[in-house]
Design an enzyme around this catalytic site. Sequence first.
Site, PDB file in Angstrom:
ATOM      1  N   TRP A  93      12.875  17.652  11.581  1.00  0.00           N
ATOM      2  CA  TRP A  93      13.041  18.175  12.938  1.00  0.00           C
ATOM      3  C   TRP A  93      13.001  19.687  12.954  1.00  0.00           C
ATOM      4  CZ3 TRP A  93      11.453  15.329  16.548  1.00  0.00           C
ATOM      5  CH2 TRP A  93      11.605  13.951  16.485  1.00  0.00           C
TER       6      TRP A  93
ATOM      7  N   ASP B  71      19.652  22.612  17.706  1.00  0.00           N
ATOM      8  CA  ASP B  71      19.167  21.311  18.161  1.00  0.00           C
ATOM      9  C   ASP B  71      20.220  20.293  17.710  1.00  0.00           C
ATOM     10  OD1 ASP B  71      18.002  18.844  18.536  1.00  0.00           O
ATOM     11  OD2 ASP B  71      16.154  19.286  17.426  1.00  0.00           O
TER      12      ASP B  71
ATOM     13  N   LYS C 140      20.103   9.560  21.586  1.00  0.00           N
ATOM     14  CA  LYS C 140      20.746   9.230  20.316  1.00  0.00           C
ATOM     15  C   LYS C 140      22.211   8.866  20.541  1.00  0.00           C
ATOM     16  CE  LYS C 140      16.802  10.601  18.847  1.00  0.00           C
ATOM     17  NZ  LYS C 140      16.454  11.885  18.290  1.00  0.00           N
TER      18      LYS C 140
END
Length: 360
Positions: A102, A172, A196
Amino acid sequence: MTRVFNFSAGPAALPEPVLRKAAEEMLDWHDSGMSVMEMSHRGKEFIAIHAEAESLLRELLAVPANYKVLFLQGGAIGQNAFVPMNLLRGKSSADYVNTGEWSKKSIKEAKKYCTVNVAATAEASQFTQVPKQAAWKLDPNAAYVHICSNETIGGVEYHWTPDSGDVPLVADMSSNLMSRPVEVSRYGLIYAGAQKNIGPAGVTIVIVRDDLIGNAASFTPSAFDYKQQADNDSMLNTPPTYAIYIAGLVFQWLKAQGGLTAMEAHNRAKAALLYDYLDATSFYTSPVAREDRSLMNVPFKLRDESLDEAFLKGAQARKMLQLKGHRSVGGMRASIYNAMPVEGVKALVAYMKEFEASHG
Ligand SMILES: *Cc1c(COP(=O)(O)O)cnc(C)c1O
């Protein structure tokens, strides 16, 4: 009806009481005669739903008053572009710490808008750890320092808050926001896609210190200009109303569980069940450095990869789904977000032991 133990990395399991409440309210929300999906975002009903979701998020995370909370669209991948557009503020470079898949995506996107200085990278360890802060090469003139607080694919999580000095820290937090308390004041900006740990896909949360907004690059789309959205209570365009409503129900549920301190204890206990077993066996291995192991996403491998398929089949037969690891790392991954009950992790560990006994 049978519900499974869903170990998906995202979109992920939601708390069952939230789904039941949403089902109850589906056709007629609070005597409005309408589903939340059918409401005007400017009507008093939805404005109340939106305001409550924001106020619960602020309460749960103890967000200081000088931070804006925005409910936007475009996902965390969208934020990879909107962060530089909004936060460069005339500067030409930003620092990024590379802890895995990511982070790499964030870096690649940011390169379209600025010079990216990779201040530290865990590449040499195949992204199995968080680089120690002492090794970071931070630039005091950078517009911001970007981290990914939990690498959803690699299973690497920060269990400490980096010190970025006067340079705003941007994180993030897509896969660990709301899983434990966060000292928001240490960050300039936090962003997270909801799917999530927060709610359905479609809403993206941005928490940003108010002195950092208002200087977006001129080409920034209005819908993604934090200042314009903040000035319009995230309603410059139609917000993802139903996703915000479900996130609000999740926040109510989190509060009823005792808030984020209680959630952290719960999440630590769940993760320990899995990691303790992984440490006690050689049939399975856990690639991540102990001090950096994620409480949310637990990757593991079978020592004998040829058993992977049989393992997944047996898990499925026992109603444990989505355990296959990400294609870039292989093996298995158990995502055990807030909504995964401890019974699910116990069932997984019991199955792993049983599988080891019959194949070891
Ligand atoms: C899932 C995830 C993303 C991607 O989010 P989208 O909603 O697909 O844009 C980005 N970062 C992290 C850490 C994630 O877990």
